[in-house]
Design a protein around this motif. Structure first.
Motif, PDB file in Angstrom:
ATOM      1  N   ARG A  67       0.823  -1.275  -0.049  1.00 33.08           N
ATOM      2  CA  ARG A  67       0.016  -0.027  -0.210  1.00 33.08           C
ATOM      3  C   ARG A  67       0.902   1.246   0.064  1.00 33.08           C
ATOM      4  O   ARG A  67       0.647   2.317  -0.705  1.00 33.08           O
ATOM      5  CB  ARG A  67      -0.853   0.058   1.309  1.00 33.08           C
ATOM      6  CG  ARG A  67      -2.182  -0.751   0.904  1.00 33.08           C
ATOM      7  CD  ARG A  67      -3.174  -0.756   2.212  1.00 33.08           C
ATOM      8  NE  ARG A  67      -3.142   0.542   2.625  1.00 33.08           N
ATOM      9  CZ  ARG A  67      -3.018   1.088   3.917  1.00 33.08           C
ATOM     10  NH1 ARG A  67      -2.982   0.170   4.940  1.00 33.08           N
ATOM     11  NH2 ARG A  67      -3.160   2.401   4.302  1.00 33.08           N
ATOM     12  N   THR A  78       0.911   4.490  -2.873  1.00 35.50           N
ATOM     13  CA  THR A  78       0.951   5.600  -2.328  1.00 35.50           C
ATOM     14  C   THR A  78       2.322   6.349  -3.070  1.00 35.50           C
ATOM     15  O   THR A  78       1.779   7.601  -3.593  1.00 35.50           O
ATOM     16  CB  THR A  78       0.876   5.930  -0.911  1.00 35.50           C
ATOM     17  OG1 THR A  78      -0.323   5.135  -0.552  1.00 35.50           O
ATOM     18  CG2 THR A  78       0.742   7.476  -0.690  1.00 35.50           C
ATOM     19  N   VAL A 120       2.463   6.374  -7.075  1.00 38.61           N
ATOM     20  CA  VAL A 120       1.494   7.299  -7.684  1.00 38.61           C
ATOM     21  C   VAL A 120       1.760   8.627  -7.395  1.00 38.61           C
ATOM     22  O   VAL A 120       1.565   9.462  -8.387  1.00 38.61           O
ATOM     23  CB  VAL A 120       0.026   6.896  -7.486  1.00 38.61           C
ATOM     24  CG1 VAL A 120      -0.860   7.651  -7.682  1.00 38.61           C
ATOM     25  CG2 VAL A 120      -0.209   5.317  -8.004  1.00 38.61           C
ATOM     26  N   GLY A 121       2.044   8.977  -6.273  1.00 38.39           N
ATOM     27  CA  GLY A 121       2.539  10.404  -5.778  1.00 38.39           C
ATOM     28  C   GLY A 121       3.445  10.843  -6.605  1.00 38.39           C
ATOM     29  O   GLY A 121       3.342  12.135  -7.126  1.00 38.39           O
ATOM     30  N   LEU A 163      -2.828  10.628 -13.960  1.00 37.73           N
ATOM     31  CA  LEU A 163      -3.431  11.532 -13.198  1.00 37.73           C
ATOM     32  C   LEU A 163      -2.598  12.897 -13.344  1.00 37.73           C
ATOM     33  O   LEU A 163      -3.013  14.240 -13.351  1.00 37.73           O
ATOM     34  CB  LEU A 163      -3.319  11.233 -11.407  1.00 37.73           C
ATOM     35  CG  LEU A 163      -4.324  10.494 -10.998  1.00 37.73           C
ATOM     36  CD1 LEU A 163      -3.989   9.909  -9.512  1.00 37.73           C
ATOM     37  CD2 LEU A 163      -5.670  11.076 -10.844  1.00 37.73           C
ATOM     38  N   LEU A 172     -10.142  12.006 -14.753  1.00 40.53           N
ATOM     39  CA  LEU A 172      -9.433  12.383 -13.315  1.00 40.53           C
ATOM     40  C   LEU A 172     -10.145  11.361 -12.365  1.00 40.53           C
ATOM     41  O   LEU A 172      -9.094  10.680 -11.467  1.00 40.53           O
ATOM     42  CB  LEU A 172      -9.984  13.815 -12.842  1.00 40.53           C
ATOM     43  CG  LEU A 172      -9.262  14.281 -11.785  1.00 40.53           C
ATOM     44  CD1 LEU A 172      -7.714  14.400 -12.042  1.00 40.53           C
ATOM     45  CD2 LEU A 172     -10.053  15.644 -11.406  1.00 40.53           C
ATOM     46  N   MET A 181      -8.458   7.810 -10.055  1.00 35.90           N
ATOM     47  CA  MET A 181      -8.510   7.885  -8.591  1.00 35.90           C
ATOM     48  C   MET A 181      -9.288   6.775  -7.877  1.00 35.90           C
ATOM     49  O   MET A 181      -8.920   6.121  -6.739  1.00 35.90           O
ATOM     50  CB  MET A 181      -9.012   9.354  -8.252  1.00 35.90           C
ATOM     51  CG  MET A 181      -8.186  10.285  -7.715  1.00 35.90           C
ATOM     52  SD  MET A 181      -9.559  11.663  -7.263  1.00 35.90           S
ATOM     53  CE  MET A 181      -8.368  12.796  -7.881  1.00 35.90           C
ATOM     54  N   ILE A 192      -7.188   3.638  -7.437  1.00 33.56           N
ATOM     55  CA  ILE A 192      -6.368   3.542  -6.412  1.00 33.56           C
ATOM     56  C   ILE A 192      -7.067   3.232  -5.129  1.00 33.56           C
ATOM     57  O   ILE A 192      -6.743   2.541  -4.374  1.00 33.56           O
ATOM     58  CB  ILE A 192      -5.618   4.720  -6.436  1.00 33.56           C
ATOM     59  CG1 ILE A 192      -4.542   4.897  -7.778  1.00 33.56           C
ATOM     60  CG2 ILE A 192      -4.619   4.895  -5.292  1.00 33.56           C
ATOM     61  CD1 ILE A 192      -4.253   6.356  -7.957  1.00 33.56           C
ATOM     62  N   ILE A 193      -8.022   4.082  -4.785  1.00 34.12           N
ATOM     63  CA  ILE A 193      -8.566   3.900  -3.539  1.00 34.12           C
ATOM     64  C   ILE A 193      -9.392   2.860  -3.485  1.00 34.12           C
ATOM     65  O   ILE A 193      -9.268   2.190  -2.101  1.00 34.12           O
ATOM     66  CB  ILE A 193     -10.010   5.281  -3.467  1.00 34.12           C
ATOM     67  CG1 ILE A 193      -9.234   6.643  -3.437  1.00 34.12           C
ATOM     68  CG2 ILE A 193     -10.757   5.128  -2.396  1.00 34.12           C
ATOM     69  CD1 ILE A 193     -10.038   7.782  -3.488  1.00 34.12           C
ATOM     70  N   GLN A 228      -6.700   0.186  -2.456  1.00 33.63           N
ATOM     71  CA  GLN A 228      -6.178   0.495  -1.332  1.00 33.63           C
ATOM     72  C   GLN A 228      -7.140  -0.106  -0.290  1.00 33.63           C
ATOM     73  O   GLN A 228      -6.711  -0.646   0.765  1.00 33.63           O
ATOM     74  CB  GLN A 228      -6.239   1.811  -1.169  1.00 33.63           C
ATOM     75  CG  GLN A 228      -4.789   2.494  -1.974  1.00 33.63           C
ATOM     76  CD  GLN A 228      -3.472   2.837  -1.117  1.00 33.63           C
ATOM     77  OE1 GLN A 228      -3.524   2.255   0.101  1.00 33.63           O
ATOM     78  NE2 GLN A 228      -2.619   3.226  -1.534  1.00 33.63           N
ATOM     79  N   TYR A 229      -8.395   0.332  -0.278  1.00 36.41           N
ATOM     80  CA  TYR A 229      -9.535  -0.040   0.670  1.00 36.41           C
ATOM     81  C   TYR A 229      -9.333  -1.621   0.541  1.00 36.41           C
ATOM     82  O   TYR A 229      -9.763  -2.469   1.829  1.00 36.41           O
ATOM     83  CB  TYR A 229     -10.744   0.673   0.409  1.00 36.41           C
ATOM     84  CG  TYR A 229     -11.823   0.321   1.689  1.00 36.41           C
ATOM     85  CD1 TYR A 229     -11.394   1.005   2.818  1.00 36.41           C
ATOM     86  CD2 TYR A 229     -12.789  -0.284   1.382  1.00 36.41           C
ATOM     87  CE1 TYR A 229     -12.231   0.977   3.854  1.00 36.41           C
ATOM     88  CE2 TYR A 229     -13.619  -0.322   2.339  1.00 36.41           C
ATOM     89  CZ  TYR A 229     -13.334  -0.051   3.447  1.00 36.41           C
ATOM     90  OH  TYR A 229     -14.099   0.222   4.797  1.00 36.41           O
ATOM     91  N   ILE A 280      -6.710  -3.100   2.614  1.00 35.35           N
ATOM     92  CA  ILE A 280      -6.800  -2.846   4.097  1.00 35.35           C
ATOM     93  C   ILE A 280      -7.932  -3.920   4.580  1.00 35.35           C
ATOM     94  O   ILE A 280      -7.443  -4.473   5.536  1.00 35.35           O
ATOM     95  CB  ILE A 280      -7.402  -1.355   4.380  1.00 35.35           C
ATOM     96  CG1 ILE A 280      -6.271  -0.573   4.111  1.00 35.35           C
ATOM     97  CG2 ILE A 280      -7.791  -1.345   5.660  1.00 35.35           C
ATOM     98  CD1 ILE A 280      -6.842   1.258   4.191  1.00 35.35           C
TER      99      ILE A 280
END
Lengths: 331, 290
Positions: free
Chosen positions: B214, B218, B221-222, B240, B259, B263, B266-267, B270-271, B274
């Motif tokens: 994870r 982050t 991608v950042g 992005l 956009l 996004m 990714i979210i 990630q979720y 988790i």
């Protein structure tokens, strides 16, 4: 080595870290493409009508880097220059790196401290409430919020904020730290403008850290709630509010103060994404531009400042902790 | 810890527990979905990168289920092809990072003495030096242009936390009977490390593996969002970056999908990770099972 006190050990490690960081930035300077010193010297020669030797000497001072001497001497000169406060001149902006840092640092500190203040206070409050009323609706909400925000990297949230509130709704500015038509200084218009520009970055910072503070406080408060002295306080028939604030809250917050000090140091390095997205002229923004434009002198200056900030923050955290918790001794 | 010999039976058992845990099952589904997308996706769904500016920034439609980008190209295709890089970086970073952490953490804990002290100082230094800036410096100065090298750079700064935690675990395991018995039997460190100590630490390691993956998503991608490491254009971070800084898509209302698609991908990923991690935790820690 075994006889060292924790404080001495800490100082020792910090010094080594500084040494490693310095060596790293020195190596970075040596990675500079082409012979930049030569290039600058030739430029100066033409501009100021100097001999090449004179111009070369000025160029080495300006860059705080002299490739013409043997390696160990180069290193010594580099450190010597840094100790005199010479971080070199930015390759891109052609002004001293220290000037850029001094201009950028206040903005980052402004936004970072505001964000920390908000997220820490609100987070601690929510965490305390969640721990105090385990059966209430707040507890699962806090846990869910924390796990959801963990999944959303703060720069994505920043991007959403930018698109919604700056591009579409136009409630907040797209970039910058204050409007161009206000005069920076001690006046109301400037303050209002600065706050207006800081809102989105602060919200973006706060959004993600808030859940973390709430969870830490919740865990910490729950362990304190199991202590005997809380039971004694209850048995004495003290008011709920007094037990919550003076018995549980005060003790639960102590370990979080350490994290707070460390977070302050880490903010400088973590600001790269958010400050770049909001075009906010702080340390992180210049870090991003410096790397994009391969401005080696600016990179090394910003890197050293960021590392130093973290080391100082770690130190502060230890000292604060030993002051707050009498069981921990530094000496 | 009792280790059943039959791996297949164990896997089945784990799956049953995951299936009964809604959060973990959701996580597993998301994970499987993205792995399929990254492996089979590019084979099944062809990538057409020919430009057609008349079709730029279209909203979702039957022809383009997620709409089109600034050059009239299908966003869904890019998302699928980009997922390979994103997942490769995530899992490769987690793999390299865990590998270094296991090596350093376990050896420091088992060998002890001067070696342990040295390793701890090194870990301290790695933890103190600001890791985001240094990752970006490394990745961009060395002009990284493939996912594996990128993963190596990220891994080089992701292992210290886990190494320190593993060392602490080893120190507490060290005085457990089974390790002491192996020592008395004069077994080599290698054996004690991988055959005796590591299996007990496996669950802990797996959760950290997911955390590291994870973190890598982050970070990568950042870094790509800022345009500091240009990898393939279909990478989510690059998409992005194009949408935000290069094509002005954030100012075009109809380009919202350009956009939002990377996004949300990714979210969601990630979720999912988790949720899956929390499921793994429950599998190995029976006290958490309800």
């Amino acid at each position: 080595m075994n006889r060292l006190t924790p404080l001495q050990k800490k100082i020792f490690t910090s010094l080594i870290t500084v040494f490693v960081a310095l060596s790293f930035t020195f190596a970075l300077m040596r990675l500079m493409p082409g012979d930049i010193v030569d290039e600058w010297a030739r430029e100066l020669q033409v501009q100021q009508g100097l001999t090449y030797q004179e111009a070369y000497k000025i160029a080495t001072t300006r860059l705080n880097y002299d490739p013409s001497v043997p390696l160990p001497l180069q290193y010594a000169r580099y450190i010597g220059g840094l100790l005199k406060g010479n971080l070199g001149m930015s390759l891109n902006y052609r002004i001293p790196v220290s000037t850029i840092i001094l201009k950028a640092l206040p903005w980052t500190l402004f936004v970072a401290s505001l964000a920390l203040l908000v997220s820490f206070t609100v987070g601690v409050f929510l965490g305390m409430l969640a721990a105090w009323k385990r059966k209430g609706f707040l507890d699962p909400c806090v846990t869910f919020y924390a796990s959801l925000t963990q999944a959303i990297p703060n720069f994505l949230f920043a991007l959403i904020l930018l698109v919604v509130f700056a591009v579409r709704l136009r409630w907040f500015p797209l970039r910058g730290a204050y409007d161009i038509d206000v005069v920076p200084g001690f006046n109301l218009a400037f303050f209002l403008s600065a706050f207006h520009h800081a809102v989105l970055p602060v919200v973006a910072f706060t959004f993600q850290t808030l859940g973390g503070w709430a969870l830490s406080m919740r865990a910490s408060a729950m362990s304190v709630l199991g202590e005997d002295f809380v039971m004694v306080a209850r048995a004495k028939g003290l008011k709920e509010r007094r037990i919550a604030v003076q018995y549980v809250g005060r003790n639960a917050i102590t370990p979080l103060i350490t994290s707070l000090a460390i977070a302050i140091g880490g903010m400088l390095g973590g600001a790269i994404f958010i400050e770049t997205i909001f075009g906010y002229p702080g340390v992180g923004f210049f870090f991003g531009t410096a790397i994009a434009t391969r401005d080696f002198t600016l990179i090394q200056g910003l890197f050293l400042i960021t590392t130093l900030a973290i080391i100082i923050a770690n130190f502060a955290a230890d000292i604060v902790y030993s002051k707050l918790d009498k069981r921990v001794k530094l000496e | 810890m009792i280790m059943p010999r039959n791996t297949g039976k164990r896997l089945l058992e784990s799956f049953t527990i995951i299936k009964h845990n809604r959060r973990a099952f959701f996580g597993l589904c998301v994970l499987v979905f993205f792995i399929l997308m990254a492996t089979a996706g590019p084979v099944v769904i062809p990538l057409d990168m020919s430009q057609d500016f008349l079709m730029r920034f279209q909203g979702p439609s039957w022809a383009h289920i997620l709409g089109t980008d600034f050059a009239g190209r299908d966003i869904f295709q890019q998302l699928v092809h980009g997922s390979t890089d994103v997942l490769t970086i995530a899992f490769a970073t987690a793999f390299f990072g865990s590998f270094i952490a296991v090596l350093v953490g376990l050896s420091a804990g088992l060998v002890g003495g001067k070696f342990d002290m040295l390793m701890m100082r090194i870990i301290d230094i790695f933890l103190t030096v600001p890791n985001f800036p240094i990752m970006i410096i490394f990745a961009s100065i060395f002009r990284i242009n493939d996912p594996i090298s990128f993963a190596l750079v990220l891994a080089a700064w992701s292992w210290p936390g886990l190494a320190r935690a593993l060392r602490a675990q080893v120190l507490s395991l060290k005085h457990k009977e089974f390790v002491e018995v192996s020592r008395v039997m004069a077994m080599p460190y290698r054996h004690i490390m991988f055959k005796e100590a590591l299996p007990g630490l496996m669950p802990y390691l797996m959760i950290n593996f997911i955390d590291m993956a994870r973190g890598a998503i982050t970070a990568s991608v950042g870094i790509m969002l800022l345009g500091l490491v240009p990898l393939s254009v279909t990478n989510w971070g690059m998409m992005l970056n194009f949408a935000t800084f290069q094509t002005g898509a954030i100012y075009v209302p109809s380009a919202l999908s350009y956009l939002l698609s990377p996004m949300l991908a990714i979210i969601l990923f990630q979720y999912g990770l988790i949720c899956f991690a929390s499921g793994v935790e429950e599998i190995f820690d029976p006290r958490l099972r309800s």
